[in-house]
Design a protein around this motif. Structure first.
Motif, PDB file in Angstrom:
ATOM      1  N   GLN A 394       0.855  -1.183   0.000  1.00  0.00           N
ATOM      2  CA  GLN A 394       0.000   0.000   0.000  1.00  0.00           C
ATOM      3  C   GLN A 394       0.896   1.240   0.000  1.00  0.00           C
ATOM      4  N   PRO A 395       1.419   1.649  -1.157  1.00  0.00           N
ATOM      5  CA  PRO A 395       2.383   2.753  -1.204  1.00  0.00           C
ATOM      6  C   PRO A 395       1.856   4.049  -0.614  1.00  0.00           C
ATOM      7  N   GLU A 396       0.551   4.284  -0.728  1.00  0.00           N
ATOM      8  CA  GLU A 396      -0.027   5.529  -0.215  1.00  0.00           C
ATOM      9  C   GLU A 396       0.190   5.684   1.287  1.00  0.00           C
ATOM     10  N   PHE A 432      -0.204  -3.483  -5.983  1.00  0.00           N
ATOM     11  CA  PHE A 432      -0.427  -2.309  -5.137  1.00  0.00           C
ATOM     12  C   PHE A 432      -1.921  -2.115  -4.919  1.00  0.00           C
ATOM     13  N   SER A 434      -4.880   0.004  -1.750  1.00  0.00           N
ATOM     14  CA  SER A 434      -4.994   1.155  -0.844  1.00  0.00           C
ATOM     15  C   SER A 434      -5.207   0.814   0.623  1.00  0.00           C
ATOM     16  N   GLY A 446      -0.987   6.452  -4.897  1.00  0.00           N
ATOM     17  CA  GLY A 446      -0.118   5.302  -4.691  1.00  0.00           C
ATOM     18  C   GLY A 446       0.930   5.174  -5.776  1.00  0.00           C
ATOM     19  N   THR A 449       3.592   7.779  -5.233  1.00  0.00           N
ATOM     20  CA  THR A 449       4.402   7.484  -4.052  1.00  0.00           C
ATOM     21  C   THR A 449       5.343   6.311  -4.307  1.00  0.00           C
ATOM     22  N   TYR A 472      -1.299  -1.849 -10.138  1.00  0.00           N
ATOM     23  CA  TYR A 472      -2.684  -1.489  -9.832  1.00  0.00           C
ATOM     24  C   TYR A 472      -3.670  -2.039 -10.855  1.00  0.00           C
TER      25      TYR A 472
END
Length: 508
Positions: A394-396, A432, A434, A446, A449, A472
């Protein structure tokens, strides 16, 4: 009759292409060329815009997202006083029923010290007040909320959870992990129709961000029977997104599980719908970083240095294991033997080791999912590759919760969180997503990031924009069990796509 989409650029290459769609599926996607279209075909000129597959949020919480839209959002608060003022004003404006708030985050406060139930009781000790932590693994309750849950000074901590107490041994209102879940379950439950409305609201919110499929990773958190009925109802009514459901382990196999025949009937009803499918089983192995409940090697900076830590093979460990290593392995094997995909939440590196141990005991570990894996060593990444499991990031989180991670882990250790580059290079199947409503959940946040990590996070772990978009879309479809069904716009797949004004690889 087909629909011909012409004069667009493929978002991952910039190539001028055209695409034929019939009955909601891609018939062909190819380089542009002079054509004579069949009589009756509808021609849609996209005027040189960019086209990408729609996004897939393969780890989120659809129903909670919809329900949270009607709660007090504490995200803007930066201090204890601001939180209390927001709660006080909400209480005055909407005085009836439980006062439910989300995105409480003590790491934003000076000193990082939690509020207590005494602080909330000054607003009201009669009306239940419950502040949900931003990471979903803790909450702060006033006296009335604790009483509604049947919790008092004599209540023991549940297995895998803590009712925190002050130096005098009195409850201070902070509830962690299973204790948090127990208090959450005591609040009034939505009707099936209310749940369906919340799911639709969440679906509309996600569709507006280019998402056409999402996975609810904790179906049954409120009431499994009612939730499955609600998802089936939404699918029958029509929803802008496809939905994949992962059922909480305890509601399938635990002491409060639905009768086998009733559960089978509910799953069959859900799977009979075109847009929804029960995909797997969800297990939690630990908590979160910002609440200091992720199971890690070493110590959280917020942990009192005078408190002795548990040791595993001579190494200190901190945080909260939800289950013992032995029970986690038994649970995993039970779920594995159903033939379904098993998805396990593991944020800390200690928890990740235990999950990999459990996966390795099965005859098909590559079927299953490791969720989060935020703290990884090189040897753990190598082991993930050997086990062959899926991994989701979850890059965000780094954008939204980065300061909290730095306060809990220290800047050096936090800088290595979410090692996208290393995991991709190892060949692990990475996607990826959220984890909304923990974060806002815009996939472009995301993507930005992951490809350009915020200051303080090691840039050597950046991936490329193209890799992030694929994570994604195509990779997210794969981890959801939808490979060949969506996420690529290849012939035969669902024609779920988004049209962009600007080049996504240049203007992300």
């Amino acid at each position: 009759m087909s629909k011909q989409y012409v004069n667009f650029r493929w978002g991952l290459t910039g190539e001028l292409q055209e695409m034929e769609v019939a009955n909601g599926r891609v018939v062909s996607r190819r380089p542009s060329a002079p054509q004579t279209w069949p009589a009756g075909d509808e021609i849609v000129d996209l005027q040189g815009k960019y086209l990408l597959p729609s996004f897939i949020d393969a780890h989120c919480h659809i129903l909670p997202t919809g329900l949270d839209l009607n709660k007090l959002h504490l995200g803007p608060a930066r201090s204890r006083e601001e939180v209390l003022q927001m709660v006080r004003e909400y209480h005055a404006a909407q005085p009836e029923g439980w006062l439910l708030a989300v995105h409480y985050n003590q790491t934003k406060f000076e000193g990082g010290v939690h509020l207590t139930r005494a602080d909330l009781d000054k607003i009201s000790s009669i009306r239940p007040i419950l502040l949900g932590h931003v990471n979903g693994h803790a909450s702060l309750a006033n006296t009335a909320a604790l009483a509604a849950a049947g919790v008092d000074e004599s209540t023991p901590d549940p297995s895998g959870g803590v009712y925190r107490r002050d130096v005098e041994g009195k409850l201070d209102g902070l509830c962690l992990e299973h204790a948090h879940e127990q208090v959450q379950r005591s609040k009034p439950m939505e009707s099936t129709e209310g749940m369906a409305s919340a799911i639709v609201a969440a679906g509309e919110k996600m569709a507006a961000l280019g998402i056409r499929c999402a996975s609810d990773m904790m179906t049954g958190v409120f009431d499994l029977e009612r939730e499955l009925e609600a998802y089936t109802l939404v699918a029958q009514m029509g929803c802008p997104i496809h939905m994949r459901l992962y059922l909480q382990w305890r509601n399938v196999f635990g002491p409060r599980a639905l009768p086998e025949g009733r559960l089978r009937h509910l799953i069959e009803d859900a799977n009979a719908q075109e847009s929804v499918r029960v995909q797997g089983i969800k297990i939690f192995s630990d908590g979160g970083i910002s609440s200091a409940t992720a199971a890690i090697y070493g110590r959280f900076l917020s942990t009192d240095p005078k408190v002795p830590l548990k040791q595993v093979k001579g190494v200190d460990t901190d945080g909260q294991l939800i289950y013992s290593p032995e029970k986690l392995s038994r649970m995993f094997l039970t779920a594995h033997e159903t033939g379904m995909q098993v998805s396990v939440h593991a944020i800390g590196d200690y928890a990740t080791d235990l999950v990999l141990d459990a996966m390795a005991q099965t005859d098909e570990p590559s079927r299953h999912r490791l969720e989060h894996a935020m703290i990884l060593s090189d040897s753990q990444i190598e082991r993930m590759s050997e086990v062959g499991c899926y991994c989701t990031f979850q890059p965000e989180f780094l954008m939204a919760l980065g300061p909290a991670y730095q306060k809990q882990l220290g800047c050096e250790r936090a800088s290595k969180l979410i090692r996208s580059r290393s995991v991709l290079d190892s060949g692990v199947r990475l996607s990826f997503n959220s984890d909304r409503p923990i974060v806002a959940g815009d996939p472009w946040n995301g993507i930005r990031t992951a490809s350009n990590r915020p200051p303080g996070f090691d840039p050597a772990e950046n991936c490329t924009l193209e890799e992030a978009i694929l994570a994604y879309t195509a990779s997210a479809a794969d981890v959801n069990g939808d490979r060949g069904e969506m996420g690529t716009l290849l012939p035969g797949t669902l024609a779920h796509f988004q049209v962009l004004e600007k080049d996504p690889l240049a203007d992300c």
